[in-house]
Design an enzyme around this catalytic site. Structure first.
Site, short mmCIF file in Angstrom:
data_model
loop_
_atom_site.label_atom_id
_atom_site.label_comp_id
_atom_site.label_asym_id
_atom_site.label_seq_id
_atom_site.Cartn_x
_atom_site.Cartn_y
_atom_site.Cartn_z
N PRO A 218 0.82 -1.22 0.00
CA PRO A 218 0.00 0.00 0.00
C PRO A 218 0.86 1.27 0.00
O PRO A 218 0.35 2.37 -0.22
CB PRO A 218 -0.83 -0.12 1.28
CG PRO A 218 -0.18 -1.15 2.11
CD PRO A 218 0.64 -2.03 1.21
N ARG B 291 -4.62 -8.81 -20.52
CA ARG B 291 -5.58 -8.48 -21.58
C ARG B 291 -5.01 -7.52 -22.61
O ARG B 291 -5.57 -7.34 -23.68
CB ARG B 291 -6.88 -7.94 -20.97
CG ARG B 291 -6.73 -6.66 -20.20
CD ARG B 291 -7.99 -6.33 -19.43
NE ARG B 291 -9.13 -5.99 -20.28
CZ ARG B 291 -9.24 -4.85 -20.95
NH1 ARG B 291 -8.29 -3.94 -20.88
NH2 ARG B 291 -10.30 -4.61 -21.68
N1 ADE Z 1 -1.00 -4.97 0.09
C1 ADE Z 1 -1.88 -4.54 1.02
N2 ADE Z 1 -2.62 -3.52 0.56
C2 ADE Z 1 -2.21 -3.29 -0.73
C3 ADE Z 1 -2.58 -2.36 -1.73
N3 ADE Z 1 -3.52 -1.44 -1.53
N4 ADE Z 1 -1.95 -2.42 -2.91
C4 ADE Z 1 -0.97 -3.32 -3.11
N5 ADE Z 1 -0.57 -4.22 -2.21
C5 ADE Z 1 -1.18 -4.22 -1.01
#
Ligand code: ADE
Length: 247
Positions: A87, A151
């Protein structure tokens, strides 16, 4: 294209890889996907891949050893584009999907627990987030990315589907689409779409696409050409006019 995905939950990928377009892409050799359970690279007798954070704090942290070993065991790992799902990464978008679709070899690293030991970041080229929310792990995020990349690979969608008219592919949202019947519960298909007049149909589609983008995602309206700017001014006037009629 070859994709390697490192995870400790390999079963999560079964459905996604064995259905629909991704399944066909694998069968038709457009794509090879390997799911690697990096727990099998743990030297710990219980196959542990996480540990307590130094300095204290809540949660567990993924240790570097099994992940480094698993990545280094992938043939051609040095040249591959290695992406850590997190994240904290850059926010993924269609332009990243296009960029990845031109790579020969992608490696995705999916974490769990509170996070990765910081030294794992040295191993990867990029860190990607699929949005400002926290998932329980990187698996779903990597599946989203794989789906959006596959895709775009040449030959994968075939003739029956096209990605050239996708939302975002020209920087705009796609406008409304209709199919049979012409009238459904009193709601009619716009007449121009039935006219067979391709120039007018294209103009209608461009204008609807601009309108939808203006109303829903005005942040995407950058870099319009002259024709699009004129259409956009027309759209704004029409919206203003419609609002005045409602008063
Ligand atoms: N792991 C946990 N949350 C995530 C997110 N929002 N994007 C990518 N990997 C993650």
């Amino acid at each position: 294209m070859r994709i390697d995905i490192l995870t400790i939950f390999p079963n999560m990928f079964t459905g996604v890889l064995n259905e629909s377009i991704i399944k066909r892409a694998i069968q038709n050799n457009h794509l090879e996907i390997n799911i690697i359970d990096f727990r099998t690279y743990s030297k710990n007798k219980h196959f542990k891949v996480d540990d307590y954070p130094y300095g204290g704090g809540q949660g567990m942290v993924l240790t570097p050893e099994p992940i480094y070993s698993a990545v280094r065991d992938i043939e051609g790992w040095e040249k591959a584009t290695k992406v850590m799902m997190s994240p904290q990464g850059n926010k993924y978008s269609q332009s990243d999907a296009k960029r990845y679709s031109h790579k020969e070899h992608l490696v995705f690293l999916c974490g769990h627990y509170e996070g990765f030991d910081e030294r794992i970041r040295d191993l990867v080229d990029e860190e990607m987030s699929i949005g400002d929310y926290v998932l329980t792990g990187g698996e779903l995020a990597s599946m989203v990315i794989v789906d959006s990349v596959v895709r775009l690979l040449d030959g994968v969608l075939g003739n029956e589907l096209s990605h050239e008219e996708d939302s975002f592919s020209d920087g705009l949202l796609e406008g409304p689409q209709y199919t049979r019947p012409v009238v459904f519960e009193g709601m009619e298909v716009p007449k121009v779409l039935l006219s067979g007049h391709h120039k007018n149909i294209n103009l209608f589609r461009k204008k609807e696409s601009l309108k939808r983008t203006y109303l829903r995602r005005p942040d995407l309206l950058t870099g319009l050409n002259d024709e699009e700017n004129i259409l956009l001014e027309e759209i704004k006037l029409e919206i203003k006019y419609d609002k005045n009629l409602d008063k």
